[in-house]
Structures are given as structure tokens and as C-alpha cells.
Design an enzyme around this catalytic site. Structure first.
Site, PDB file in Angstrom:
ATOM      1  N   ASN A  42       0.752  -1.232   0.184  1.00 34.10           N
ATOM      2  CA  ASN A  42      -0.120   0.145   0.058  1.00 34.10           C
ATOM      3  C   ASN A  42       0.886   1.219   0.035  1.00 34.10           C
ATOM      4  O   ASN A  42       1.661   1.415   0.652  1.00 34.10           O
ATOM      5  CB  ASN A  42      -1.001  -0.056   1.038  1.00 34.10           C
ATOM      6  CG  ASN A  42      -0.397  -0.074   2.441  1.00 34.10           C
ATOM      7  OD1 ASN A  42       0.703  -0.908   2.576  1.00 34.10           O
ATOM      8  ND2 ASN A  42      -0.897   0.364   3.444  1.00 34.10           N
ATOM      9  N   GLU A  44       0.427   5.287   0.782  1.00 37.98           N
ATOM     10  CA  GLU A  44      -0.472   6.263   1.252  1.00 37.98           C
ATOM     11  C   GLU A  44       0.033   7.891   0.750  1.00 37.98           C
ATOM     12  O   GLU A  44       1.008   8.078   0.160  1.00 37.98           O
ATOM     13  CB  GLU A  44      -0.517   6.242   2.892  1.00 37.98           C
ATOM     14  CG  GLU A  44      -1.102   4.755   2.976  1.00 37.98           C
ATOM     15  CD  GLU A  44      -1.412   4.646   4.609  1.00 37.98           C
ATOM     16  OE1 GLU A  44      -0.911   5.610   5.362  1.00 37.98           O
ATOM     17  OE2 GLU A  44      -2.268   3.836   4.874  1.00 37.98           O
ATOM     18  N   CYS A  53      -4.147   0.982  -2.509  1.00 37.39           N
ATOM     19  CA  CYS A  53      -4.027  -0.465  -1.698  1.00 37.39           C
ATOM     20  C   CYS A  53      -3.115  -1.478  -2.367  1.00 37.39           C
ATOM     21  O   CYS A  53      -2.759  -1.160  -3.518  1.00 37.39           O
ATOM     22  CB  CYS A  53      -5.344  -1.191  -1.889  1.00 37.39           C
ATOM     23  SG  CYS A  53      -6.661  -0.668  -0.732  1.00 37.39           S
ATOM     24  N   GLU A  55      -2.994  -4.624  -2.986  1.00 37.11           N
ATOM     25  CA  GLU A  55      -3.570  -5.308  -4.073  1.00 37.11           C
ATOM     26  C   GLU A  55      -3.627  -4.579  -5.431  1.00 37.11           C
ATOM     27  O   GLU A  55      -3.196  -5.012  -6.379  1.00 37.11           O
ATOM     28  CB  GLU A  55      -5.064  -5.909  -3.682  1.00 37.11           C
ATOM     29  CG  GLU A  55      -4.861  -6.705  -2.653  1.00 37.11           C
ATOM     30  CD  GLU A  55      -5.391  -5.790  -1.483  1.00 37.11           C
ATOM     31  OE1 GLU A  55      -4.841  -4.597  -1.315  1.00 37.11           O
ATOM     32  OE2 GLU A  55      -6.280  -6.264  -0.545  1.00 37.11           O
ATOM     33  N   CYS A  89     -10.289  -5.282   0.589  1.00 35.33           N
ATOM     34  CA  CYS A  89     -11.500  -4.387   0.436  1.00 35.33           C
ATOM     35  C   CYS A  89     -12.261  -4.340  -0.748  1.00 35.33           C
ATOM     36  O   CYS A  89     -11.873  -5.221  -1.700  1.00 35.33           O
ATOM     37  CB  CYS A  89     -11.127  -2.722   0.461  1.00 35.33           C
ATOM     38  SG  CYS A  89     -10.356  -2.270  -0.972  1.00 35.33           S
ATOM     39  N   CYS A  92     -10.814  -3.738  -4.101  1.00 33.41           N
ATOM     40  CA  CYS A  92      -9.623  -4.524  -4.547  1.00 33.41           C
ATOM     41  C   CYS A  92     -10.261  -5.971  -4.998  1.00 33.41           C
ATOM     42  O   CYS A  92      -9.853  -6.536  -6.079  1.00 33.41           O
ATOM     43  CB  CYS A  92      -8.818  -5.022  -3.504  1.00 33.41           C
ATOM     44  SG  CYS A  92      -7.598  -3.505  -3.345  1.00 33.41           S
TER      45      CYS A  92
END
Ligand code: THU
Length: 131
Positions: A42, A44, A53, A55, A89, A92
Site C-alpha cells: 500500500n 499512502e 491499496c 492489491e 476491500c 480490490c
């Protein structure tokens, strides 16, 4: 496909996470249809909504290298303050749906249980433009 080996690789990817805001480090390993692996973590951003993310970075990296079919994805988080949950999530799961992912390996903290699921269980009736 050795799930423990994939989980270990996803945990190593999580250590490369850039997550100074949430401090929630996530790593992912994409296994393409040729068995090649593509890792991501990930990433940010100070504008929180611009964060990506693990993934998504792994899938994007694979696709940018020409991959169009993905067999499975392993996801792991490390040192997550006792959060024993590294399930992808919804966004993803939909990204996985696009490239035909069949299985998802989920690993939380070191030593915790590694679980394998079918994407169709995690994301039934995913959106697709295919007839
Ligand atoms: N995160 C992922 O990398 N994958 C997911 O499936 C869910 C959440 C990241 C995004 C953010 O950097 C951090 O975890 C906390 O939400």
C-alpha cells in the site's frame, strides 16, 4: 501453490509499505497465469483519498508488464496493532474480478492462520461487461 510460501512473500512486501498515516502495512502478491509473481504494497498520501491499496499496486504492476490473466492473489498485513484481518476491500475484490482471479490467500500477523478462499465466495456477482 504453497500458501505459506505466498503468505511469507506477501509479508515481505508489506514491510515495503509506505503507510505513515495509518501505519497499517499491507503487502500483496499476484500470481499470473504463467506462475510469475508480482508484488505490491500500500502507498499512502497526505491527501488520504489518494492512497492506493497493496492489491491495487500489485495488480497494476502486473498489468503494466503485460499480464491479462491472474490466477490468484495473496494478501498480508504486518504489525497491525492486533488487527487480525487482511481481507481485501471491496474495491480490490472488484479489481481482482476483472482479471479472472480464482483464489485469494489471506494472512494477517506473523504466525496467524493463513486462509485460502475462492474469489467467487468473497465477491459473488462481481461486475463484468462480458456476456
Ligand atoms: N489497504 C490495503 O492495502 N488493502 C486493502 O484491501 C484494504 C486497506 C490499506 C489502505 C491503507 O493504506 C491502509 O490499508 C489502511 O486502510
Amino acid at each position: 501453490m504453497n500458501t505459506d510460501d505466498l503468505a511469507a512473500e506477501a509479508r515481505r512486501a508489506a514491510l515495503r509499505s509506505y503507510s505513515p498515516y495509518s501505519r497499517f502495512r499491507v503487502g500483496a502478491v499476484v500470481v499470473d497465469s504463467e506462475g510469475r509473481r508480482h508484488t505490491g504494497s500500500n502507498v499512502e498520501n497526505a491527501a488520504y483519498g489518494s492512497s492506493i491499496c497493496a492489491e491495487a499496486t500489485a495488480i497494476s504492476g502486473a498489468v503494466a508488464r503485460g499480464v491479462r490473466r491472474i490466477e490468484g492473489v495473496a494478501v498480508a498485513c504486518v504489525d497491525a496493532d492486533g488487527v487480525d484481518n487482511a481481507y481485501p476491500c471491496g474495491n480490490c475484490r472488484q479489481l481482482m474480478n476483472e482479471f479472472g482471479v480464482e483464489w485469494v490467500v489471506v494472512a494477517a500477523g506473523e504466525g496467524s492462520e493463513v486462509r485460502r478462499h475462492h474469489l467467487s465466495d468473497l465477491h459473488p456477482y462481481g461486475f463484468s461487461l462480458e456476456a
